[in-house]
Design an enzyme around this catalytic site. Structure first.
Site, PDB file in Angstrom:
ATOM      1  CD  GLU A  24      -1.227   0.044   3.713  1.00 49.63           C
ATOM      2  OE1 GLU A  24      -2.248   0.728   3.645  1.00 49.63           O
ATOM      3  OE2 GLU A  24      -0.955  -0.691   4.684  1.00 49.63           O
ATOM      4  CE  LYS A  26       6.880   5.590   5.598  1.00 45.39           C
ATOM      5  NZ  LYS A  26       6.745   7.034   5.851  1.00 45.39           N
ATOM      6  CG  ASP A  28       4.935  12.835   3.906  1.00 45.22           C
ATOM      7  OD1 ASP A  28       5.280  12.531   5.062  1.00 45.22           O
ATOM      8  OD2 ASP A  28       5.521  13.697   3.229  1.00 45.22           O
ATOM      9  NE  ARG A  47       5.023   7.327  14.892  1.00 48.30           N
ATOM     10  CZ  ARG A  47       5.188   7.148  13.599  1.00 48.30           C
ATOM     11  NH1 ARG A  47       4.999   5.969  13.069  1.00 48.30           N
ATOM     12  NH2 ARG A  47       5.527   8.149  12.814  1.00 48.30           N
ATOM     13  CD  GLU A  82       0.685   8.631   8.718  1.00 48.24           C
ATOM     14  OE1 GLU A  82       1.703   9.315   8.873  1.00 48.24           O
ATOM     15  OE2 GLU A  82       0.573   7.488   9.191  1.00 48.24           O
ATOM     16  CE1 TYR A 132      -7.457   6.315   2.010  1.00 41.86           C
ATOM     17  CE2 TYR A 132      -5.772   7.975   1.638  1.00 41.86           C
ATOM     18  CZ  TYR A 132      -6.841   7.230   1.177  1.00 41.86           C
ATOM     19  OH  TYR A 132      -7.276   7.401  -0.103  1.00 41.86           O
ATOM     20  CE  LYS A 198       1.744  -2.159   6.923  1.00 41.44           C
ATOM     21  NZ  LYS A 198       0.511  -1.579   7.523  1.00 41.44           N
ATOM     22  CE  LYS A 222      10.136   6.644   3.839  1.00 38.04           C
ATOM     23  NZ  LYS A 222      10.943   7.749   4.347  1.00 38.04           N
ATOM     24  CB  CYS A 316      37.082  22.239  19.833  1.00 33.22           C
ATOM     25  SG  CYS A 316      35.391  22.642  20.328  1.00 33.22           S
ATOM     26  CB  CYS A 319      36.635  24.569  24.274  1.00 32.15           C
ATOM     27  SG  CYS A 319      37.082  22.909  23.702  1.00 32.15           S
ATOM     28  CB  CYS A 334      35.914  18.708  20.920  1.00 32.20           C
ATOM     29  SG  CYS A 334      36.462  19.688  22.330  1.00 32.20           S
ATOM     30  CB  CYS A 340      34.020  21.433  25.112  1.00 31.91           C
ATOM     31  SG  CYS A 340      33.420  21.998  23.509  1.00 31.91           S
TER      32      CYS A 340
END
Length: 608
Positions: A24, A26, A28, A47, A82, A132, A198, A222, A316, A319, A334, A340
């Protein structure tokens, strides 16, 4: 990657042929959990950190395609899905915000998440949100025997599921599905960033279980990240809480995937060298996973003639301590430690971060302000703020001042009260509310190198109390000690992680800082996992050629029941499960008098 995923599933389950997969898009958006009891919606939660979310029930009730009552549902039904906003609705919302002179949202995902978490449900109701469903949580009875059948059951109960939901078999079919969805992406009318595969059979899903937070039975595929071209104007070096020097590209702002990007990660000095990235270059950037901006390549034909190679500094920037690279590491660090300023501040920010102490009202900016004024120099100082305020050692209040810099007075000559008294008292209360905290959060908050949320949870479950964890770390300094060997038997903990813990407690200033913190805070004993199971808390060793299940499946099952899995047999081993061909481990178990059982006996013990 898809073929590797299928192969892992087949090997784990010892299958001779590929299983079917539900596929299915994904979505966003913002993840949401809906809980129904006797058909009535009683809770909507975000979540959050994966264990504790935010109660958004009042706002959820305003979303028109979320059923408020469900007929024919199990007594307990948790639906996961979602919250999202269509492209059309998003454009209309931003147009209204622009007309009202208010700040607009960068993309539909941010708009959906922001709308869902509004304090005023009326605002959420005015936003065109949709939901959904893509899965479920707790159920009093199964919805079906497969992922696909269960999703179709949710659809019959009144939940909207994706019309592109399908069942496929084999890597070629899954990749073809991915390609077909990508072709349809632009015309869907809402944002997706890939597809999810899945394992379809739910009994297979149960056997596969989870690793850390991720299910072994699912994977996200993706889409390629969107790209854009811009100018690299500068390279800054940031110092993290562990002392890591991270180069950050400062870019001429450009829009990528609907988001304005002005910074991008350069990872480390090797990455800069490999891609020969220089200040002034024209670069191609992308948002990896549609989230983190990164530089893909340099457009060499547009490079300025006077450009020079970037030289990564060996001191660094905060520092001026030496910055060194350990053998085998890509990161330069560092050596300033607690002298620091960047590391101290970043460690404090980590301490109050969401997955750590998560103190309401005490965010990064407040930590920076407290540190700069000398109010908070270490974690324990946070918990002494109220006492120091009451004793007059510090003053966190803000007063209105007159032209002479004196506190303003009312018409009766009485000094006016501070303008922020209520917020300061709220902060004190929020701090006090965290004086008891879970062991996992406490360990994570200490900022020990290599200890993220997952490893913190592994240590908490393995040792139960902070005293036991600290004592084990001190004893494990000797690599020949039983304490060190026991630490390495924790599933998921290796030598590098163990050494990070040992090094932390080996430093006296760290031990002293933790002791001062423990005078103010109490880490709670870790919850026992599956304490009712017959193997909870026991150390199990699997040996020989297991025939009824794979070694990985056996370990996963034992861990899910609260057992510890070790790779070696010792006097602390409680049980050895031996298959055909068991060798030295079986012999050691017999010599030590450790109980040994067969695969069949193991299955009877854990309920099949």
């Amino acid at each position: 990657d898809v073929a590797d995923f299928i192969g892992r599933v087949e090997r784990f389950l010892k299958l001779s042929e590929s299983p079917s997969f539900t596929c299915e898009p994904k979505i966003d958006g913002a993840s949401l959990n809906l809980r129904y009891v006797n058909g009535e919606l009683v809770l909507g939660a975000t979540r959050g950190d994966g264990q504790e979310g935010e109660n958004v029930t009042a706002n959820v009730l305003t979303v028109d395609n979320i059923p408020k009552r469900v007929k024919g549902a199990p007594e307990i039904l948790e639906v996961r899905g979602e919250i999202y906003m269509s492209h059309e609705a998003f454009a209309a919302l931003n147009a209204r915000l622009e007309e009202a002179g208010e700040e607009q949202f960068a993309n539909p995902r941010n708009a959906a998440a922001g709308s869902l978490r509004q304090l005023d449900p009326a605002i959420t109701a005015s936003r065109p949100l949709k939901f959904y469903a893509w899965g479920w949580g707790e159920l009093s009875e199964p919805l079906g025997q497969t992922q696909f059948a269960s999703m179709k059951k949710l659809e019959k109960l009144g939940f909207e599921i994706n019309k592109l939901l399908a069942v496929k078999e084999g890597a070629e079919a899954l990749v073809a599905y991915h390609a077909s969805v990508e072709e349809k992406r632009a015309g869907l009318g809402y944002d997706i960033d890939g597809v999810v595969y899945k394992v379809d059979r739910l009994d297979y899903q149960e056997r596969l279980g989870f690793v850390a937070r991720a299910p072994r039975w699912a994977i996200a595929h993706k889409f390629p990240a969107e790209k854009a071209m811009t100018i690299l104007e500068a390279i800054d070096i940031q110092v993290g809480r562990t002392g890591a020097l991270t180069p950050v590209a400062r870019l001429k702002p450009v829009t990528v995937g609907g988001v304005v990007v002005s910074n991008a990660t350069l990872h480390n000095e090797d990455e800069i060298e490999r891609k020969d990235i220089r200040i002034g270059d024209t670069v191609i950037i992308q948002r990896a996973g549609d989230v983190i901006p990164q530089i893909v390549e340099v457009v060499l034909e547009r490079r300025p003639k006077q450009s020079t190679k970037f030289v990564f500094r060996d001191r660094c920037p905060v520092c001026d301590s030496h910055a060194v690279r350990e053998e085998g590491e890509a990161v330069r660090r560092c050596t300033g430690g607690l002298v620091c300023g960047a590391q101290i501040v970043e460690r404090l920010k980590h301490f109050v971060s969401r997955a750590a102490f998560d103190i309401e009202g005490l965010g990064e900016k407040q930590i920076e302000a407290f540190f700069e004024e000398g109010t908070v120099k270490e974690p324990a100082d946070i918990f002494t703020l109220r006492a120091r305020q009451e004793k007059g050692k510090i003053d966190l209040y803000r007063y209105d001042l007159d032209e002479n810099g004196e506190r303003k007075r009312d018409k009766n000559g009485k000094e006016k009260p501070p303008t922020n008294k209520k917020s300061v008292e709220n902060l004190f209360d929020a701090i006090d509310a965290r004086r008891k905290i879970s062991l996992t959060r406490f360990i994570y908050a200490l900022g020990i190198r290599h200890i993220g949320e997952v490893n913190a949870r592994l240590f908490a479950q393995a040792y139960g109390t902070f005293d036991a964890f600290r004592d084990a770390a001190r004893a494990a300094t000797d690599h020949d000690s039983p304490a060190y060997q026991d630490m390495l038997t924790i599933e998921g903990i290796g030598e590098i992680v163990a050494q990070g813990v040992i090094d932390f407690f080996d430093e006296k200033h760290n031990r002293d800082a933790v002791d001062r913190l423990l005078k103010e805070v109490t880490p709670e004993e870790a919850e026992k996992v599956a304490s009712s199971s017959p193997v909870a808390g026991k150390t199990i060793v699997f040996t020989g050629s297991l025939e009824r299940f794979t070694r990985d499946e056996a370990k996963a099952r034992a861990l899910s029941l609260g057992a510890k899995v070790s790779g070696s047999v010792s006097a602390k081993t409680d049980l050895v499960v031996a298959g055909p061909g068991a060798g030295s481990k079986l012999k050691t178990a017999q010599e030590l008098g450790v109980e040994v059982i067969s695969e069949d006996d193991w299955l009877k013990l854990v309920g099949g």
